[in-house]
Design a protein around this motif. Sequence first.
Motif, PDB file in Angstrom:
ATOM      1  N   LEU A 213      38.755  39.726  39.334  1.00 54.90           N
ATOM      2  CA  LEU A 213      37.296  39.720  39.222  1.00 54.90           C
ATOM      3  C   LEU A 213      36.682  38.851  40.309  1.00 54.90           C
ATOM      4  CD1 LEU A 213      36.775  39.413  35.350  1.00 54.90           C
ATOM      5  CD2 LEU A 213      36.632  41.458  36.781  1.00 54.90           C
ATOM      6  N   GLN A 214      37.337  37.719  40.584  1.00 55.29           N
ATOM      7  CA  GLN A 214      36.846  36.836  41.649  1.00 55.29           C
ATOM      8  C   GLN A 214      36.765  37.601  42.965  1.00 55.29           C
ATOM      9  OE1 GLN A 214      39.391  33.341  41.850  1.00 55.29           O
ATOM     10  NE2 GLN A 214      39.233  33.028  39.656  1.00 55.29           N
ATOM     11  N   ALA A 215      37.863  38.249  43.307  1.00 61.49           N
ATOM     12  CA  ALA A 215      37.919  38.953  44.590  1.00 61.49           C
ATOM     13  C   ALA A 215      36.870  40.060  44.655  1.00 61.49           C
ATOM     14  CB  ALA A 215      39.320  39.524  44.806  1.00 61.49           C
ATOM     15  N   LYS A 216      36.708  40.792  43.568  1.00 58.12           N
ATOM     16  CA  LYS A 216      35.709  41.871  43.537  1.00 58.12           C
ATOM     17  C   LYS A 216      34.321  41.333  43.824  1.00 58.12           C
ATOM     18  CE  LYS A 216      37.567  45.419  40.532  1.00 58.12           C
ATOM     19  NZ  LYS A 216      38.045  45.560  39.167  1.00 58.12           N
ATOM     20  N   THR A 217      33.958  40.274  43.113  1.00 56.34           N
ATOM     21  CA  THR A 217      32.593  39.774  43.225  1.00 56.34           C
ATOM     22  C   THR A 217      32.354  39.085  44.565  1.00 56.34           C
ATOM     23  OG1 THR A 217      32.948  39.272  40.902  1.00 56.34           O
ATOM     24  CG2 THR A 217      30.801  38.753  41.788  1.00 56.34           C
ATOM     25  N   PHE A 218      33.332  38.327  45.036  1.00 55.62           N
ATOM     26  CA  PHE A 218      33.168  37.684  46.336  1.00 55.62           C
ATOM     27  C   PHE A 218      33.130  38.723  47.458  1.00 55.62           C
ATOM     28  CE2 PHE A 218      34.219  33.691  44.207  1.00 55.62           C
ATOM     29  CZ  PHE A 218      33.412  32.800  44.885  1.00 55.62           C
ATOM     30  N   LYS A 219      33.828  39.819  47.274  1.00 59.12           N
ATOM     31  CA  LYS A 219      33.796  40.864  48.288  1.00 59.12           C
ATOM     32  C   LYS A 219      32.394  41.448  48.398  1.00 59.12           C
ATOM     33  CE  LYS A 219      36.936  44.258  50.146  1.00 59.12           C
ATOM     34  NZ  LYS A 219      36.250  45.367  50.724  1.00 59.12           N
ATOM     35  N   GLU A 220      31.778  41.629  47.244  1.00 56.93           N
ATOM     36  CA  GLU A 220      30.406  42.152  47.255  1.00 56.93           C
ATOM     37  C   GLU A 220      29.442  41.172  47.910  1.00 56.93           C
ATOM     38  OE1 GLU A 220      29.556  43.012  43.156  1.00 56.93           O
ATOM     39  OE2 GLU A 220      31.172  44.515  43.118  1.00 56.93           O
ATOM     40  N   ALA A 221      29.607  39.894  47.642  1.00 60.98           N
ATOM     41  CA  ALA A 221      28.645  38.903  48.133  1.00 60.98           C
ATOM     42  C   ALA A 221      28.843  38.583  49.609  1.00 60.98           C
ATOM     43  CB  ALA A 221      28.742  37.632  47.310  1.00 60.98           C
ATOM     44  N   CYS A 222      30.083  38.564  50.090  1.00 58.81           N
ATOM     45  CA  CYS A 222      30.281  38.107  51.466  1.00 58.81           C
ATOM     46  C   CYS A 222      31.440  38.814  52.174  1.00 58.81           C
ATOM     47  CB  CYS A 222      30.445  36.597  51.517  1.00 58.81           C
ATOM     48  SG  CYS A 222      31.831  36.002  50.566  1.00 58.81           S
ATOM     49  N   ASP A 223      31.789  39.994  51.695  1.00 60.98           N
ATOM     50  CA  ASP A 223      32.734  40.851  52.400  1.00 60.98           C
ATOM     51  C   ASP A 223      34.009  40.125  52.838  1.00 60.98           C
ATOM     52  OD1 ASP A 223      33.574  43.276  53.328  1.00 60.98           O
ATOM     53  OD2 ASP A 223      32.647  43.046  55.308  1.00 60.98           O
TER      54      ASP A 223
END
Lengths: 279, 297
Positions: A213-223
Amino acid sequence: KSYKKIDEELFEELEEVLITADVGVNTTMRIIEDVKDKVKERKITEVEEIRELLKEELKEILTEVDENISLNIEPSPAIVLVVGVNGVGKTTTIGKLAYRLKNEGKKVLIAAGDTFRAAAIEQLTEWSNRAGVDIIAHQEGADPAAVIYDGIQAAKARKSDVLICDTAGRLHNKKNLMNELNKIFRIVEREYPEATKEVLLVVDATTGQNAVLQAKTFKEACDISGIVLTKLDGTAKGGVVLAVQSELKVPVKLVGVGEKIYDLQDFDPDNFVEAIFSE
Amino acid sequence: MIFESLAEKLQKSLNKLKGKGKLSEKDVKQVMREVKLALLEADVNFKVVKKFVNSVKERAVGHEVMESLTPGQQVIKIVNDELTKLMGEEQKKIEFAPQPPTIIMMCGLQGAGKTTTSGKLGILLKKKGKSPLLVACDIYRPAAIKQLEVVGEKADIPVFSMGDKQNPVNIAKASIEHAKKNGYDVVILDTAGRLHIDEELMDELENIKSEVNPKEILLVVDAMTGQDAVTVAESFNDKLGIDGVVLTKLDGDARGGAALSIRAVTDKPIKFVGMGEKLDQLEPFYPDRMASRILGM
Ligand SMILES: Nc1nc2c(ncn2[C@@H]2O[C@H](COP(=O)(O)OP(=O)(O)OP(=O)(O)O)[C@@H](O)[C@H]2O)c(=O)[nH]1
Ligand SMILES: Nc1nc2c(ncn2[C@@H]2O[C@H](COP(=O)(O)OP(=O)(O)OP(=O)(O)O)[C@@H](O)[C@H]2O)c(=O)[nH]1
Ligand SMILES: [K+]
Ligand SMILES: [Mg+2]
Ligand SMILES: [Mg+2]
């Protein structure tokens, strides 16, 4: 352990190895199914061969994105943004990375983008001293985006090869903090378009399934473009990066193996996979 | 929700049991598979899950499926009850020494939240009329002392430090003298993060323990911890005999299976949960809430 025959029990034991390494139920079951298929396809009868097959399968997942998982910092100038949840090892990793790049002959600058946590700036300053690199910092409580902005201007003026930016730890389910991070990210895009960009998500190897979940959300916020897996010097195997890799295709690039300045290594899929199977 | 909730899954697989009377072994087995997967997905340790599922199975077989409830809810209730029971049925508080000062030693892996929790605990105890002292026993992490000083300032609690050139055992000893002389009735020792397999640093904690004899040794654990939580908790408990656990970062969306794992292997209570980075965000632990959270309900 040696197994006599290939049966459900063997596959259950392999399943247990993966789950105990934090690979997660879904990813584990998918991997085991794939291995079972291949066992049939290739008519494998030796138990040891199955282990090797499983290892190959895991390595494949880890190198799927890119055979050559190195840091994306060429050509200069480059900017490395370091992000992640609280306490995973961001600031320490920056100290180690600055030291390493400096030893490679690069001109390194770091920016103290965590203006929130108590003594975060002092902590990074101590690392900048140890690594022997310059630091751009504001006061505690200052706008982190402004620090990164200043860092970029300074990196341009000083002709730095690499600018490494620290950010405050934040849980990915905090909307406002993720928006703040996105703002920092956009400033980087806007102010430093000519720079080679690397956004590193730091993941603590003891983390369980939440890392996905961390990786998913951080990917959305800052690729995010790479993962640093820290604290691999403990007994945790960090298997959740397999789930992250297979779901998000973000490769692990570096690993942290201690608290000392030289305790940073390139990610080695072979070592990583072997460690999953070691006691 | 990303995952279909366990309740929904169980409901589906149990709908056909409606009005069936008693749960058969086969029914229960099928349901327990879903429970097992949900617990693993929540990061409960593999071995703990196995044991737990077996014990619940026994309880659920032959159980009446009441007409008024759906069988799914019935089973969930059993699972939830057992989980709550395992987690410790009542809330456990900090114990105070009959002779002040009460010494509390914080310990745990790197980055778990010890320093932050030290400040939070100080605030909590101050509200109870205590007069706490924070002690900087982390001489290793860059700016660790400064961090505790900032925390102390924000919490308006004094910090005792001797810099980073003194041995933490000596610092701890000196802080107790200081507390006695200056009327502090609670001493909170903030120790450095360490790996449970780091013998030298684990010995250091043991030495602090034998020198100052803390009333409470609290293991601070990150709620996002995965399967390794049992190894860590077991090691700290074997070495030090912990008195309780603080589970931090529960303001995240991790399911927190570590809580169950730790409880199962150490049998020590979780006393507090960290609910944020701010110093007033420490709360008592509620076993029933944790059970529901782990089950994803
Ligand atoms: N054993 C071990 N400890 C590590 C490693 N990397 C970092 N640490 C420790 O983990 C703790 C947290 O590290 P930090 O660098 O402060 O983590 P952070 O992500 O910057 O934390 P916040 O800024 O508070 O979110 C420190 O005690 C570090 O020494 C590693 O690879 N191995
Ligand atoms: N969101 C959230 N963050 C927390 C909580 N408790 C601590 N933190 C954060 O976690 C990070 C690490 O906290 P510290 O208190 O420095 O952890 P520590 O165990 O003292 O770390 P070391 O001394 O390096 O081992 C910091 O960014 C804290 O702000 C919590 O309950 N919720
Ligand atoms: K390890
Ligand atoms: Mg930091
Ligand atoms: Mg600390």
